[in-house]
Design a protein around this motif. Structure first.
Motif, PDB file in Angstrom:
ATOM      1  N   ALA A 274       0.867  -1.175   0.000  1.00 39.97           N
ATOM      2  CA  ALA A 274       0.000   0.000   0.000  1.00 39.97           C
ATOM      3  C   ALA A 274       0.904   1.224   0.000  1.00 39.97           C
ATOM      4  O   ALA A 274       1.793   1.354   0.851  1.00 39.97           O
ATOM      5  N   ILE A 275       0.705   2.105  -0.964  1.00 39.05           N
ATOM      6  CA  ILE A 275       1.496   3.321  -1.094  1.00 39.05           C
ATOM      7  C   ILE A 275       0.575   4.523  -0.970  1.00 39.05           C
ATOM      8  O   ILE A 275      -0.404   4.639  -1.711  1.00 39.05           O
ATOM      9  N   GLU A 276       0.866   5.406  -0.032  1.00 35.17           N
ATOM     10  CA  GLU A 276       0.096   6.643   0.113  1.00 35.17           C
ATOM     11  C   GLU A 276       0.994   7.820  -0.234  1.00 35.17           C
ATOM     12  O   GLU A 276       2.135   7.897   0.240  1.00 35.17           O
ATOM     13  N   GLN A 277       0.480   8.724  -1.059  1.00 35.22           N
ATOM     14  CA  GLN A 277       1.287   9.875  -1.442  1.00 35.22           C
ATOM     15  C   GLN A 277       0.406  11.090  -1.724  1.00 35.22           C
ATOM     16  O   GLN A 277      -0.767  10.972  -2.058  1.00 35.22           O
ATOM     17  N   GLU A 278       1.033  12.250  -1.577  1.00 33.33           N
ATOM     18  CA  GLU A 278       0.361  13.521  -1.842  1.00 33.33           C
ATOM     19  C   GLU A 278       0.840  14.044  -3.194  1.00 33.33           C
ATOM     20  O   GLU A 278       2.029  14.083  -3.468  1.00 33.33           O
ATOM     21  N   VAL A 279      -0.110  14.432  -4.019  1.00 27.41           N
ATOM     22  CA  VAL A 279       0.203  14.964  -5.343  1.00 27.41           C
ATOM     23  C   VAL A 279      -0.191  16.432  -5.374  1.00 27.41           C
ATOM     24  O   VAL A 279      -1.338  16.780  -5.059  1.00 27.41           O
ATOM     25  N   GLN A 280       0.743  17.290  -5.743  1.00 22.08           N
ATOM     26  CA  GLN A 280       0.499  18.734  -5.767  1.00 22.08           C
ATOM     27  C   GLN A 280       0.473  19.253  -7.200  1.00 22.08           C
ATOM     28  O   GLN A 280       1.404  19.022  -7.973  1.00 22.08           O
ATOM     29  N   PHE A 281      -0.611  19.953  -7.523  1.00 15.82           N
ATOM     30  CA  PHE A 281      -0.780  20.581  -8.830  1.00 15.82           C
ATOM     31  C   PHE A 281      -0.703  22.092  -8.648  1.00 15.82           C
ATOM     32  O   PHE A 281      -1.408  22.665  -7.817  1.00 15.82           O
ATOM     33  N   SER A 282       0.152  22.728  -9.417  1.00 18.46           N
ATOM     34  CA  SER A 282       0.290  24.182  -9.330  1.00 18.46           C
ATOM     35  C   SER A 282      -0.239  24.832 -10.599  1.00 18.46           C
ATOM     36  O   SER A 282       0.005  24.351 -11.705  1.00 18.46           O
ATOM     37  N   ASN A 283      -0.955  25.927 -10.414  1.00 21.87           N
ATOM     38  CA  ASN A 283      -1.456  26.701 -11.548  1.00 21.87           C
ATOM     39  C   ASN A 283      -1.386  28.167 -11.156  1.00 21.87           C
ATOM     40  O   ASN A 283      -2.265  28.680 -10.470  1.00 21.87           O
ATOM     41  N   GLY A 284      -0.331  28.822 -11.592  1.00 21.95           N
ATOM     42  CA  GLY A 284      -0.143  30.206 -11.168  1.00 21.95           C
ATOM     43  C   GLY A 284       0.164  30.258  -9.690  1.00 21.95           C
ATOM     44  O   GLY A 284       1.076  29.601  -9.188  1.00 21.95           O
ATOM     45  N   GLU A 285      -0.624  31.008  -8.939  1.00 22.13           N
ATOM     46  CA  GLU A 285      -0.404  31.145  -7.507  1.00 22.13           C
ATOM     47  C   GLU A 285      -1.142  30.077  -6.712  1.00 22.13           C
ATOM     48  O   GLU A 285      -0.957  29.952  -5.508  1.00 22.13           O
ATOM     49  N   GLU A 286      -1.975  29.291  -7.379  1.00 24.76           N
ATOM     50  CA  GLU A 286      -2.765  28.282  -6.680  1.00 24.76           C
ATOM     51  C   GLU A 286      -2.066  26.924  -6.690  1.00 24.76           C
ATOM     52  O   GLU A 286      -1.514  26.505  -7.706  1.00 24.76           O
ATOM     53  N   THR A 287      -2.074  26.252  -5.550  1.00 25.68           N
ATOM     54  CA  THR A 287      -1.555  24.892  -5.445  1.00 25.68           C
ATOM     55  C   THR A 287      -2.643  24.016  -4.838  1.00 25.68           C
ATOM     56  O   THR A 287      -3.161  24.305  -3.764  1.00 25.68           O
ATOM     57  N   LEU A 288      -2.992  22.970  -5.552  1.00 28.06           N
ATOM     58  CA  LEU A 288      -4.026  22.050  -5.088  1.00 28.06           C
ATOM     59  C   LEU A 288      -3.399  20.699  -4.802  1.00 28.06           C
ATOM     60  O   LEU A 288      -2.613  20.182  -5.608  1.00 28.06           O
ATOM     61  N   SER A 289      -3.716  20.109  -3.666  1.00 32.58           N
ATOM     62  CA  SER A 289      -3.178  18.812  -3.287  1.00 32.58           C
ATOM     63  C   SER A 289      -4.276  17.764  -3.216  1.00 32.58           C
ATOM     64  O   SER A 289      -5.381  18.043  -2.735  1.00 32.58           O
ATOM     65  N   VAL A 290      -3.967  16.571  -3.706  1.00 33.45           N
ATOM     66  CA  VAL A 290      -4.882  15.439  -3.568  1.00 33.45           C
ATOM     67  C   VAL A 290      -4.085  14.274  -2.994  1.00 33.45           C
ATOM     68  O   VAL A 290      -2.850  14.251  -3.029  1.00 33.45           O
ATOM     69  N   LYS A 291      -4.783  13.303  -2.468  1.00 32.53           N
ATOM     70  CA  LYS A 291      -4.132  12.137  -1.873  1.00 32.53           C
ATOM     71  C   LYS A 291      -4.374  10.914  -2.743  1.00 32.53           C
ATOM     72  O   LYS A 291      -5.502  10.626  -3.139  1.00 32.53           O
ATOM     73  N   GLU A 292      -3.293  10.210  -3.037  1.00 31.71           N
ATOM     74  CA  GLU A 292      -3.388   8.957  -3.785  1.00 31.71           C
ATOM     75  C   GLU A 292      -3.108   7.789  -2.844  1.00 31.71           C
ATOM     76  O   GLU A 292      -2.142   7.821  -2.080  1.00 31.71           O
ATOM     77  N   THR A 293      -3.943   6.769  -2.928  1.00 32.84           N
ATOM     78  CA  THR A 293      -3.714   5.524  -2.199  1.00 32.84           C
ATOM     79  C   THR A 293      -3.621   4.400  -3.220  1.00 32.84           C
ATOM     80  O   THR A 293      -4.593   4.101  -3.916  1.00 32.84           O
ATOM     81  N   TRP A 294      -2.429   3.843  -3.330  1.00 34.43           N
ATOM     82  CA  TRP A 294      -2.175   2.765  -4.280  1.00 34.43           C
ATOM     83  C   TRP A 294      -2.119   1.428  -3.555  1.00 34.43           C
ATOM     84  O   TRP A 294      -1.608   1.330  -2.448  1.00 34.43           O
ATOM     85  N   LEU A 295      -2.623   0.407  -4.216  1.00 30.90           N
ATOM     86  CA  LEU A 295      -2.411  -0.971  -3.805  1.00 30.90           C
ATOM     87  C   LEU A 295      -1.699  -1.619  -4.993  1.00 30.90           C
ATOM     88  O   LEU A 295      -2.233  -1.622  -6.110  1.00 30.90           O
ATOM     89  N   ILE A 296      -0.494  -2.135  -4.772  1.00 26.23           N
ATOM     90  CA  ILE A 296       0.366  -2.571  -5.884  1.00 26.23           C
ATOM     91  C   ILE A 296       0.827  -4.005  -5.690  1.00 26.23           C
ATOM     92  O   ILE A 296       1.347  -4.366  -4.628  1.00 26.23           O
ATOM     93  N   ASP A 297       0.638  -4.805  -6.732  1.00 29.40           N
ATOM     94  CA  ASP A 297       1.109  -6.184  -6.722  1.00 29.40           C
ATOM     95  C   ASP A 297       2.216  -6.406  -7.749  1.00 29.40           C
ATOM     96  O   ASP A 297       3.047  -7.281  -7.598  1.00 29.40           O
ATOM     97  N   SER A 298       2.230  -5.603  -8.815  1.00 29.80           N
ATOM     98  CA  SER A 298       3.265  -5.677  -9.840  1.00 29.80           C
ATOM     99  C   SER A 298       3.086  -4.487 -10.774  1.00 29.80           C
ATOM    100  O   SER A 298       2.193  -3.652 -10.566  1.00 29.80           O
TER     101      SER A 298
END
Length: 285
Positions: free
Chosen positions: A43-67
């Motif tokens: 299980a991999i949890e990570q934060e992804v940040q998107f920037s557009n000008g002065e705005e930064t938006l963050s979302v959370k990804e939760t991965w389940l990985i077998d290969s």
């Protein structure tokens, strides 16, 4: 003094040849890199940040990985997007599954799907993928004849592998170096010489991913704590939150029947970063 100068010049003259002699074969590089992708389900949890000008938006990804071919991803927004933005994708057998209006949708995994490169556990599949991208020849993973050892050993250099520095470390760069007069950069992959982890990837589409600050986790997994993905004028940063092993019973979650959440895009419709987020999750995920 003349003898010292002559010795120095002679040493420098032969340095390139010695350097080439110690570059490992492609087969060995890919085998060692695949070993660092761990074993079992993670299980991999990570934060992804998107920037557009002065705005930064963050979302959370939760991965389940077998290969590299079997994964599950759930994406959620912050509290402002909690009820209006949620994505869930399943990757299995070369297909990307999702749920739309309670109906399962299947499509081919995108060509620029990036997450698989950190999760190749089979070096032959790894090599085949790089060959399809024209980074290495199809024959690069074949076993080479065992030659003489010791003073009579002659190393046959592979022209598609070279030393290259990126991210502050020396890497094995697989792929043809970009000619000076070429407008687009050649595709390639940079694998750290010491740790055998991917530090940089450039696809034929000119998408680039850099990965840094690797740590070791359970079951031999090496994973980067920081990544940057660039394409065109866009840049997205990824910060690892956690990486942990999961029991084999979680394998049932890789079946399309396990999807339990419809795609919700509405929450980003009014955001300046909408186009970047949409392209990211349709093209790279």
């Amino acid at each position: 003094m003349k003898k010292i100068l002559f010795s120095l010049i002679t040493a420098l003259a032969f340095t390139p040849a010695l350097t080439m002699a110690y570059i490992l074969p492609t087969r060995t590089i890919l085998q060692k890199t695949s070993e660092n992708a761990g074993s079992g389900i993670y299980a991999i949890e990570q934060e992804v940040q998107f920037s557009n000008g002065e705005e930064t938006l963050s979302v959370k990804e939760t991965w389940l990985i077998d290969s590299d071919r079997t994964m599950r991803l759930t994406v959620t927004g912050g509290k402002d997007l909690a009820n209006s933005f949620k994505l869930q994708f399943l990757y299995n057998g070369g297909q990307k599954w999702s749920l739309i209006n309670n109906n399962k949708k299947s499509e081919k995994v995108p060509e620029d799907f990036l997450e698989k490169y950190l999760n190749f556990r089979n070096p032959e599949i790894f090599a085949s993928t790089l060959a399809q991208l024209k980074m290495i020849p199809a024959s690069a993973f074949q076993k080479k004849p065992i030659g003489k050892t010791g003073a009579d050993f002659k190393h046959e250099p592979e022209p598609w592998v070279r030393y290259s520095r990126t991210g502050g470390v020396v890497n094995y760069a697989l792929g043809v170096a970009t000619p000076v007069d070429q407008e687009q950069n050649s595709p390639g992959i940079w694998i750290e010489q010491d740790q055998f982890v991917i530090r940089k990837l450039r696809l034929p589409s000119q998408v680039e991913m850099s990965a840094n600050n690797y740590n070791q986790f359970a079951r031999g997994l090496f994973y980067p704590r920081a990544r940057t993905i660039r394409w065109g004028n866009n840049s997205v940063t990824i910060r690892l939150i956690s990486a942990s092993a999961r029991p084999q019973t979680a394998v049932s979650l890789f079946q399309p029947s396990s999807l339990d959440s419809n795609l919700k895009w509405d929450g980003i419709n009014a955001l300046p970063a909408k186009d970047v987020i949409t392209e990211f999750y349709t093209r790279f995920r």
